[in-house]
Design a protein around this motif. Structure first.
Motif, PDB file in Angstrom:
ATOM      1  N   ARG A 112     -44.505 -15.077  30.380  1.00 13.82           N
ATOM      2  CA  ARG A 112     -44.423 -14.245  29.177  1.00 13.82           C
ATOM      3  C   ARG A 112     -43.425 -14.815  28.160  1.00 13.82           C
ATOM      4  NH1 ARG A 112     -42.787  -7.881  30.035  1.00 13.82           N
ATOM      5  NH2 ARG A 112     -42.812  -7.229  27.851  1.00 13.82           N
ATOM      6  N   VAL A 115     -44.716 -18.052  26.517  1.00 14.85           N
ATOM      7  CA  VAL A 115     -45.648 -17.803  25.416  1.00 14.85           C
ATOM      8  C   VAL A 115     -44.872 -17.367  24.175  1.00 14.85           C
ATOM      9  CG1 VAL A 115     -47.543 -16.336  24.611  1.00 14.85           C
ATOM     10  CG2 VAL A 115     -47.602 -17.285  26.923  1.00 14.85           C
ATOM     11  N   CYS A 116     -43.939 -16.434  24.353  1.00 11.92           N
ATOM     12  CA  CYS A 116     -43.147 -15.937  23.213  1.00 11.92           C
ATOM     13  C   CYS A 116     -42.345 -17.049  22.554  1.00 11.92           C
ATOM     14  CB  CYS A 116     -42.197 -14.836  23.669  1.00 11.92           C
ATOM     15  SG  CYS A 116     -43.022 -13.314  24.154  1.00 11.92           S
ATOM     16  N   GLY A 118     -43.224 -20.090  22.367  1.00  9.79           N
ATOM     17  CA  GLY A 118     -44.107 -21.118  21.804  1.00  9.79           C
ATOM     18  C   GLY A 118     -44.291 -22.352  22.667  1.00  9.79           C
ATOM     19  N   ASN A 228     -34.385 -14.806  33.541  1.00 11.12           N
ATOM     20  CA  ASN A 228     -33.437 -14.660  32.443  1.00 11.12           C
ATOM     21  C   ASN A 228     -32.879 -16.017  32.028  1.00 11.12           C
ATOM     22  OD1 ASN A 228     -33.943 -11.975  32.831  1.00 11.12           O
ATOM     23  ND2 ASN A 228     -31.824 -11.345  32.966  1.00 11.12           N
ATOM     24  N   ALA A 231     -35.476 -17.821  30.054  1.00  9.32           N
ATOM     25  CA  ALA A 231     -35.605 -17.256  28.703  1.00  9.32           C
ATOM     26  C   ALA A 231     -34.482 -17.757  27.798  1.00  9.32           C
ATOM     27  CB  ALA A 231     -35.588 -15.726  28.761  1.00  9.32           C
ATOM     28  N   ILE A 232     -33.267 -17.800  28.337  1.00  6.95           N
ATOM     29  CA  ILE A 232     -32.111 -18.234  27.531  1.00  6.95           C
ATOM     30  C   ILE A 232     -32.327 -19.667  27.036  1.00  6.95           C
ATOM     31  CG2 ILE A 232     -29.658 -18.868  27.700  1.00  6.95           C
ATOM     32  CD1 ILE A 232     -29.448 -16.394  29.690  1.00  6.95           C
ATOM     33  N   PHE A 235     -35.497 -20.027  24.611  1.00  4.31           N
ATOM     34  CA  PHE A 235     -35.248 -19.468  23.282  1.00  4.31           C
ATOM     35  C   PHE A 235     -34.176 -20.240  22.511  1.00  4.31           C
ATOM     36  CE2 PHE A 235     -38.238 -16.306  24.262  1.00  4.31           C
ATOM     37  CZ  PHE A 235     -38.714 -15.894  23.022  1.00  4.31           C
ATOM     38  N   PHE A 238     -36.403 -22.777  21.072  1.00  4.83           N
ATOM     39  CA  PHE A 238     -37.236 -22.200  20.013  1.00  4.83           C
ATOM     40  C   PHE A 238     -36.424 -21.951  18.745  1.00  4.83           C
ATOM     41  CE2 PHE A 238     -39.731 -18.648  18.084  1.00  4.83           C
ATOM     42  CZ  PHE A 238     -40.874 -19.369  17.847  1.00  4.83           C
ATOM     43  N   LEU A 242     -37.192 -23.462  15.130  1.00  4.75           N
ATOM     44  CA  LEU A 242     -37.318 -22.606  13.940  1.00  4.75           C
ATOM     45  C   LEU A 242     -36.423 -23.108  12.818  1.00  4.75           C
ATOM     46  CD1 LEU A 242     -37.188 -18.857  15.060  1.00  4.75           C
ATOM     47  CD2 LEU A 242     -39.080 -20.035  13.938  1.00  4.75           C
TER      48      LEU A 242
ATOM     49  N   TYR B 180     -31.404 -12.528  15.712  1.00  2.00           N
ATOM     50  CA  TYR B 180     -30.264 -12.282  16.602  1.00  2.00           C
ATOM     51  C   TYR B 180     -29.224 -13.392  16.517  1.00  2.00           C
ATOM     52  CZ  TYR B 180     -31.926 -15.855  19.836  1.00  2.00           C
ATOM     53  OH  TYR B 180     -32.295 -17.052  20.375  1.00  2.00           O
ATOM     54  N   ILE B 215     -35.666 -10.914  17.852  1.00  2.00           N
ATOM     55  CA  ILE B 215     -35.795 -12.248  18.434  1.00  2.00           C
ATOM     56  C   ILE B 215     -37.088 -12.826  17.868  1.00  2.00           C
ATOM     57  CG2 ILE B 215     -36.076 -13.567  20.563  1.00  2.00           C
ATOM     58  CD1 ILE B 215     -34.619 -11.300  22.039  1.00  2.00           C
ATOM     59  N   PRO B 216     -36.988 -13.790  16.969  1.00  2.00           N
ATOM     60  CA  PRO B 216     -38.233 -14.310  16.396  1.00  2.00           C
ATOM     61  C   PRO B 216     -39.047 -15.007  17.475  1.00  2.00           C
ATOM     62  CG  PRO B 216     -36.346 -15.599  15.667  1.00  2.00           C
ATOM     63  CD  PRO B 216     -35.791 -14.459  16.454  1.00  2.00           C
ATOM     64  N   MET B 217     -40.353 -14.831  17.421  1.00  3.07           N
ATOM     65  CA  MET B 217     -41.209 -15.360  18.480  1.00  3.07           C
ATOM     66  C   MET B 217     -42.386 -16.122  17.909  1.00  3.07           C
ATOM     67  SD  MET B 217     -41.264 -12.203  21.144  1.00  3.07           S
ATOM     68  CE  MET B 217     -39.754 -11.225  21.300  1.00  3.07           C
ATOM     69  N   SER B 218     -42.999 -16.840  18.818  1.00  3.63           N
ATOM     70  CA  SER B 218     -44.205 -17.564  18.472  1.00  3.63           C
ATOM     71  C   SER B 218     -45.276 -16.575  18.017  1.00  3.63           C
ATOM     72  CB  SER B 218     -44.658 -18.310  19.717  1.00  3.63           C
ATOM     73  OG  SER B 218     -45.902 -18.880  19.513  1.00  3.63           O
ATOM     74  N   ASN B 220     -48.438 -15.962  18.435  1.00  2.00           N
ATOM     75  CA  ASN B 220     -49.570 -15.346  19.127  1.00  2.00           C
ATOM     76  C   ASN B 220     -49.229 -14.290  20.181  1.00  2.00           C
ATOM     77  OD1 ASN B 220     -48.494 -17.220  20.808  1.00  2.00           O
ATOM     78  ND2 ASN B 220     -50.450 -17.964  21.598  1.00  2.00           N
ATOM     79  N   PHE B 221     -47.956 -13.981  20.317  1.00  2.00           N
ATOM     80  CA  PHE B 221     -47.576 -13.000  21.336  1.00  2.00           C
ATOM     81  C   PHE B 221     -46.199 -12.520  20.956  1.00  2.00           C
ATOM     82  CE2 PHE B 221     -46.690 -11.760  25.868  1.00  2.00           C
ATOM     83  CZ  PHE B 221     -47.867 -11.034  26.073  1.00  2.00           C
ATOM     84  N   ASN B 222     -45.953 -11.255  21.130  1.00  6.48           N
ATOM     85  CA  ASN B 222     -44.669 -10.750  20.673  1.00  6.48           C
ATOM     86  C   ASN B 222     -44.167  -9.659  21.591  1.00  6.48           C
ATOM     87  OD1 ASN B 222     -42.464  -9.689  19.273  1.00  6.48           O
ATOM     88  ND2 ASN B 222     -43.318 -10.301  17.321  1.00  6.48           N
ATOM     89  N   SER B 223     -43.959  -9.996  22.834  1.00  6.88           N
ATOM     90  CA  SER B 223     -43.542  -8.970  23.771  1.00  6.88           C
ATOM     91  C   SER B 223     -42.786  -9.592  24.921  1.00  6.88           C
ATOM     92  CB  SER B 223     -44.786  -8.233  24.283  1.00  6.88           C
ATOM     93  OG  SER B 223     -44.576  -7.744  25.575  1.00  6.88           O
ATOM     94  N   LEU B 224     -41.470  -9.600  24.782  1.00 10.30           N
ATOM     95  CA  LEU B 224     -40.630 -10.138  25.847  1.00 10.30           C
ATOM     96  C   LEU B 224     -40.288  -9.048  26.848  1.00 10.30           C
ATOM     97  CD1 LEU B 224     -37.804 -12.234  24.197  1.00 10.30           C
ATOM     98  CD2 LEU B 224     -39.389 -12.997  25.947  1.00 10.30           C
ATOM     99  N   ASN B 225     -40.127  -9.421  28.076  1.00 13.00           N
ATOM    100  CA  ASN B 225     -39.538  -8.515  29.067  1.00 13.00           C
ATOM    101  C   ASN B 225     -38.126  -8.137  28.593  1.00 13.00           C
ATOM    102  OD1 ASN B 225     -37.369  -8.737  31.357  1.00 13.00           O
ATOM    103  ND2 ASN B 225     -39.155  -7.798  32.307  1.00 13.00           N
ATOM    104  N   SER B 227     -35.352  -7.417  30.065  1.00 12.66           N
ATOM    105  CA  SER B 227     -34.169  -8.067  30.638  1.00 12.66           C
ATOM    106  C   SER B 227     -34.040  -9.483  30.089  1.00 12.66           C
ATOM    107  CB  SER B 227     -34.196  -8.054  32.173  1.00 12.66           C
ATOM    108  OG  SER B 227     -35.010  -9.079  32.698  1.00 12.66           O
ATOM    109  N   ASN B 228     -35.183 -10.122  29.825  1.00 11.13           N
ATOM    110  CA  ASN B 228     -35.119 -11.448  29.221  1.00 11.13           C
ATOM    111  C   ASN B 228     -34.590 -11.374  27.796  1.00 11.13           C
ATOM    112  OD1 ASN B 228     -36.284 -12.188  31.630  1.00 11.13           O
ATOM    113  ND2 ASN B 228     -37.942 -13.354  30.750  1.00 11.13           N
ATOM    114  N   ILE B 232     -31.169 -13.158  26.337  1.00 15.32           N
ATOM    115  CA  ILE B 232     -31.169 -14.077  25.185  1.00 15.32           C
ATOM    116  C   ILE B 232     -30.077 -13.678  24.191  1.00 15.32           C
ATOM    117  CG2 ILE B 232     -32.520 -14.750  23.149  1.00 15.32           C
ATOM    118  CD1 ILE B 232     -35.039 -14.503  25.066  1.00 15.32           C
TER     119      ILE B 232
END
Lengths: 247, 247
Positions: A112, A115-116, A118, A228, A231-232, A235, A238, A242, B180, B215-218, B220-225, B227-228, B232
């Motif tokens: 997940r 994907v977020c 990229g 976690n 993700a750190i 991102f 990412f 950006l 962020y 948290i800016p995201m890619s 095509n998907f915009n839903s992080l867990n 805790s992740n 971040i």
């Protein structure tokens, strides 16, 4: 082997992915909300059988958060490594490699986040890792359908191939030399390797890493959950992309 | 280590003490007396899991006068908000507030990341959130014992108190105005608010936020867990603090 996808959002995501082969969907009798409507219209559009069933039919799924919707699917379609590498892309490719991550919630959460953030692919070894089952899919919130999932027999030879194809290998390691935020992620293809919950990255893989990065932490505790940690780092990459508009 | 409380009166007393953290209650199958009813209604009120079990399940408690009721108590000690605020600290205080996060794995992972990122406390409302049960404790890898856990009745008035005490409130929101990583986390006391998996941050809390960060995201998907997402942001703050040596 048939697999299941649970929950409204995950089933919608599944139905939107034409590559996935859904054999049928069961829906709790009486469900009338808008997400259920969406599921029905997507199923009709794709000619997929759906049935309204009483709640007893969900008994065997009672451990899962199914929200009254379960889709029966063929397992996730994996992408061949060669096919992934041969795909055309403007700019660099970025992948995450999961070396021995066993908890399907962690695998799902990393997919997940990938994907977020990229990334282009998630690479898993066929042993020592949770396969992409319904728990992974649910934890990924359907993200497994939005990224190439590459399953390989040998991570070690996969890393050799990636290096041949001009990828830099970045291993996440508690004792790493560099801070993760001191790496410039922009001007290269990279493969970020995350190790399993118990044993970390295997030593043969570690030896092949071009960078070993650590996440510096507060003194009194030094153990992040692997999803976690992934993700750190993803991102941070990412964010740099950006800022460089180098996506 | 989990602890146990035996017997109907003791369990009622336990349940009436909001500071004590009960992870589950087992009740002998078939029990129907009024004290058992009281226990069930108190458990429901506090969102505590209870199970009816056959008498074999009580074998290991046979030396205790359990009367067919055993409560499993987690050992976490909560800190009072006032006590936390009055603690002396060189430099600024940083806390994370969990507004309605229900999955105990997420709560545990956030506590773990909060400790790793050097935060001072985790604040949870006594409703709308997973209590610190044994799943949370396990997911936190024991980190629950390394940070102040503050359980409050009203998040809204807690935020008013924090503002009075010179805290800046940072809400994490998908539609937030600032990225962020564009916030300067170093020169202030801050409280980062993370919203629940389903409903996000409640609107009364959101109105009190000084910053709303995304948290800016890619695309095509915009839903992080959650805790992740928390990891971040907390680690962006920690990185800035490290670079400023302002710990």
């Amino acid at each position: 082997m048939e697999d299941f996808v649970f929950g409204k959002n995950s089933v919608i995501e599944l139905l939107n992915n034409k590559k996935r082969n859904v054999s049928k969907i069961i829906i709790l009798k009486g469900a009338k909300d808008s997400k259920t409507e969406t599921i029905i219209s997507l199923a009709k559009e794709r000619g997929i059988v759906f049935q309204f069933v009483p709640k007893e039919k969900f008994t065997k799924f009672s451990k899962d958060a199914h929200q009254g919707v379960v889709a029966y699917v063929a397992p996730v379609e994996y992408t061949e490594l060669e096919d992934f590498l041969n795909k055309k892309k403007d700019g660099y490719k970025r992948v995450v490699i999961l070396d021995g991550i066993e908890d399907p919630h962690n695998v799902g959460a990393i997919i997940r986040s990938a994907v977020c953030a990229g990334l282009d692919a998630v690479i898993l070894p066929s042993r020592r890792t949770s396969l992409i089952n319904s728990t992974v899919e649910k934890s990924s919130m359907g993200a497994v359908n939005l990224i190439d999932i590459v399953m390989v027999n040998s991570l070690s030879s996969t890393i050799d191939i990636l290096k041949d194809r001009d990828f830099w290998i970045i291993a996440s390691e508690a004792e790493g030399k560099d801070n993760y935020f001191d790496i410039d992620y922009c001007g290269m293809n990279f493969a970020l390797v995350m190790g399993g919950e118990h044993s970390g990255i295997s030593s043969t893989i570690m030896k092949k890493a071009d960078f070993k990065v650590k996440i510096p932490m507060s003194a009194n505790f030094n153990s992040l959950n692997v999803s976690n940690a992934a993700a750190i780092i993803m991102f941070e990459a990412f964010k740099q992309l950006l800022k460089n508009k180098n996506l």
